[in-house]
Structure formats: C-alpha cells, structure tokens
Design an enzyme around this catalytic site. Structure first.
Site, PDB file in Angstrom:
ATOM      1  N   GLU A   1       8.034 -12.298  34.177  1.00  0.00           N
ATOM      2  CA  GLU A   1       8.962 -13.406  33.759  1.00  0.00           C
ATOM      3  C   GLU A   1       8.601 -14.758  32.899  1.00  0.00           C
ATOM      4  OE1 GLU A   1      11.914 -11.696  37.465  1.00  0.00           O
ATOM      5  OE2 GLU A   1      11.254 -13.853  37.234  1.00  0.00           O
TER       6      GLU A   1
ATOM      7  N   GLU B   1      11.744  -4.720  38.800  1.00  0.00           N
ATOM      8  CA  GLU B   1      12.336  -5.240  39.822  1.00  0.00           C
ATOM      9  C   GLU B   1      13.865  -5.200  39.813  1.00  0.00           C
ATOM     10  OE1 GLU B   1      11.072  -9.455  40.674  1.00  0.00           O
ATOM     11  OE2 GLU B   1       9.317  -9.061  39.622  1.00  0.00           O
TER      12      GLU B   1
END
Length: 460
Positions: free
Chosen positions: A165, A363
């Site tokens: 991220e 995720e």
C-alpha cells in the site's frame, strides 16, 4: 457450493512491525513507529506501542502450528528493514538473519507457500533522519536492502512483494498526519510517491539481474471510487478519485507509465517531482509480474462544489469530496462500509484494463472491538467475520468465472495483531491473542477457514 481451483491460495497476511515484537532487542534499531511512540505515546490507542505486539519473534513455531490448524496453504509477512540492517553503515544484523531463516523455514516445513514483502510502512529511523522517501539516496539503500533479503532468504521465499500500500505512506505521512513524519507538504508527497515507485522498479531490475527466478509484485489497496449519483459532476469526481487512489501506483507498476491526466494535474499544481529520463525508462522496463490487492471498503465520492483559494494547500480533495452514503451496510465496530461487490469490480477492472494480470486478494478482513462480547464456552463466536468472508468470496468467485485471473485469498489477519495508531482496538484475527498472557485460541472463523481451505470452497 462456491468452488475454487485446487491450487488456489488460502491464507493470511501480517507485517513485521505488527507481529514480531522484540522491538528494541537482538540488534534491531528504531523504525519511525518506535520513535513516534517514544515521543508521542498518547497518540496510540491505550498507549500500546510496537515494542511487543504479537510476539512472533519468540513464538513463531507455535503460531506456524496454528496456521496449519486454520488451513493456511499460504502466508504473507514482511521483513523489518531496521532489524536486518539496523544502522546507516549498511551492515547486516546476523541475529536478524538467523531469526528470519528459522521463522521462514518453519513455515516452509509445514508446506505453506511464503509471500514476503520488503516494506510495510516501517522506514528505519536513521533513514527518515536523512529525509526518508523524499531523499533519492534512500531509493538506492532500499535496493541494497532488497538484495540482502534475496541473498539470505531466497531459498525459503516463494513470491516477493516490493511494497505494501505505498499510497498510504504518501498520504498519511505527508498530507493527513496519520503516519510519521506527520508533514503537510503536497510537493514532498509527490516526490515521495515518485521515489517509492522508482524504488519498486529498481528493486525488480536489480533482483532479476541478481538471478531472481520467482515472481515479484506489489501490494496495492485498490479501493474503487463510486460516484454519489449519475450526475456528470459526480462521475467526474469519481474519475479523479480513481486517478489518485488507484491509478497513481497501479498504472506505473503494471503498465510502466503514469496516466496523462494525473501528470497534467501534478504539472498544473506545480508539484512535479525531481526525476530524469532514465528513471522513467526504469519504471517502464521493470513492471511487476503479479499484484497483491488489499480491499476493505469502497470509496464513495461526490463533486467538490467549492472554489479553492489561490494559495490553498493542495490535496486530492480539491477534485472530489468523500460521500457518506445513507443506508449503507456497515461494520459498526470499525465504522467502515461493507460492500463485497467492489471485489468483483476490482477483478473486472484488472481483467479488462491491466492485461488480466495475475493477482491475489492479499488483505480482506473485518476488525471488531471488544470481541470478548461474543465469547461462548471460552471461544469467540465470530459469525460476523465468517459472513464477511463468504460475501466477498462469492463476488470474487463470480469474477473468476468471468475470466478474472485471481490466484488466492488472504485475510487480514492470522492472529490479532498490533495496528499502527489503533494498536489492539480492533481485532482482525482468525486466532485470538491475549495481550496479558500471550495465550492464543482459534476463533470460530479459524475453524471455518480450515474447512474453506480443505474443501476449496463453501456452501452458500
């Protein structure tokens, strides 16, 4: 029956900082999180910092046994840069090498496929002191760090990731003050973003030159932006939001170039980073082999009807505002919208616009506060988490039937772990972790996940 392929990955993800503990021993130096907690502990929920977290450094063998009991055929974690290379002199910490070799070997001995990520928000403090990702020198030091990881651990690692991220440490560190160094500096934010992308590309280049034969990717939180309405102003706002939230790293990582609209905005706002043609060539020539996709909630947006003053500090919200949609399904404990169909939309976007690149859900999870409320006969009965997974897997399966090239589903997370400023406020694990005793107990969702993995599917 919702069925997945026999070679489909089921597992979970965590990071070094959030799971290892041993934050200031065995040669590890402070990361930005250790330092920030030291100077401002009141910003961390219940004043719980990263020093201990979930104790993987000492308990990884027991945890790997629990991975097996919860059906893991894959697992993703990261390496702590400030543990492996604790000083600016670049020397490798031999105690860290031993720990990671033992840890990774235990995972491999169980037949679990190991995904390893190099960077998960945890800049070593000695590098932040020279500017962090805003300093081009840190890009080169990152490449050296990645090469050391490859040198010492490649025999255990099955898949590599360069970053987790990356948009988060850009926005949270240099626009919104949720990560250290808590600056509000849009020009520096753009430089940090560019240098991070360059670091990812140069690491791929260096590792393949060094003999890497395995696939290497990047993990992106591909949060789709949905317009409030079909009004053209709202639709345009969503397009802008997707430029910043998704395409800023997705396009250069997969396609090798930045979206022209995004570059035009950066130029118009006088935020262009420092770079040269060779940097652009390296980004173009060193794209990822596959993607990790993190998804929790959608981004709802509407037009920004307000006029910015000429000297206003730039933020992406100049082009859109967040929209709180009435009647949305919500996780009341975390405050996040639950919208499983977005996983289908992500998959179709990757199929149609990004060469149907190979990817996995790296995720997806549901954080709940005070889970003891749901304990029955000593076990947390987290049916809400099972339902959450089922709903998302339904839409993922639908996309795969339509040709999406998804190879796995990893939840956040295996065991309750430390979560940045939130510490242990919201629990995400398939396994309960008792902070006071260190005891671990599989939740109902952990047993369900074992059945999911064994059966390669579930009954609707």
């Amino acid at each position: 029956m919702i069925k997945f392929p026999q070679d489909f990955f089921f597992g979970s993800a965590t990071s070094a900082t959030q799971s290892e503990g041993a934050g200031d021993i065995f040669g590890k130096s402070p990361s930005i999180w250790d330092y920030w907690y030291e100077i401002e502990p009141f910003k961390f929920h219940n004043r719980i910092g990263p020093k201990y977290t979930s104790n993987f450094y000492f308990d990884f063998k027991e945890n790997v046994d629990l991975m097996e009991k919860t059906g893991h055929n894959s697992f993703r974690t990261s390496i702590s840069w400030s543990r492996l290379i604790p000083k600016i002199d670049g020397r490798v910490n031999e105690e860290a090498v031993k720990f990671y070799k033992d840890y990774f070997k235990a995972i491999k001995d169980k037949g679990i496929t190991l995904f390893v990520n190099f960077f998960h928000f945890d800049m070593p403090m000695y590098l932040q002191e020279i500017g962090g990702w805003a300093n081009r020198e840190v890009v080169d030091r990152y490449v050296d760090y990645c090469l050391n990881c490859f040198k010492y651990f490649d025999e255990y690692i099955d898949y590599y990731f360069t970053f987790n991220e990356p948009i988060v440490h850009v926005e949270c560190g240099y626009l919104s003050q949720y990560h250290y160094p808590m600056e509000v500096d849009p020009k520096k934010a753009v430089q940090v973003a560019f240098n991070t992308q360059l670091a990812s590309s140069l690491a791929i280049k260096a590792l393949k030159k060094a003999g890497l034969k395995k696939k290497i990717g990047i993990i992106l939180n591909l949060t789709p932006a949905y317009p409030r309405s079909n009004n053209e102003n709202d639709i345009r706002a969503a397009e802008y939001a997707n430029l910043f939230a998704q395409k800023s790293f997705l396009d250069p990582s997969v396609l090798g170039s930045y979206p022209e609209k995004l570059v035009d905005i950066i130029k118009k706002e006088n935020l262009m980073p420092e770079f040269n043609q060779k940097d652009l060539d390296d980004i173009r020539e060193n794209t990822v082999d596959f993607l990790g996709v993190n998804y929790y909630q959608p981004l709802r947006v509407k037009e920004n009807p307000y006029i910015y003053k000429d000297d206003a500090i730039f933020t992406p919200n100049k082009f859109y505002l967040n929209y709180d949609m009435p009647g949305k399904k919500i996780n009341p404990y975390r405050g996040w919208e639950i919208y499983p169909k977005a996983l289908y939309d992500i998959a179709i976007n990757l199929r149609d616009n990004y060469n149907n690149i190979e990817w996995l859900v790296s995720e997806n999870g549901m954080g709940v506060e005070a889970e003891d409320r749901f304990k029955k006969d000593g076990r947390i009965e987290d049916d809400y988490r099972i339902d959450f997974m089922k709903e998302h897997l339904f839409y993922l399966n639908k996309a795969m039937k339509e040709g999406a090239n998804c190879k796995g589903y990893q939840v956040w997370t295996f065991i309750d772990n430390w979560s940045w400023l939130n510490a242990y406020k919201n629990r995400y694990g398939l396994v309960e972790y008792d902070l006071e005793t260190g005891n671990r107990k599989i939740k109902k969702s952990g047993y369900w996940f074992k059945e999911l993995s064994d059966n390669k599917g579930f009954v609707e």
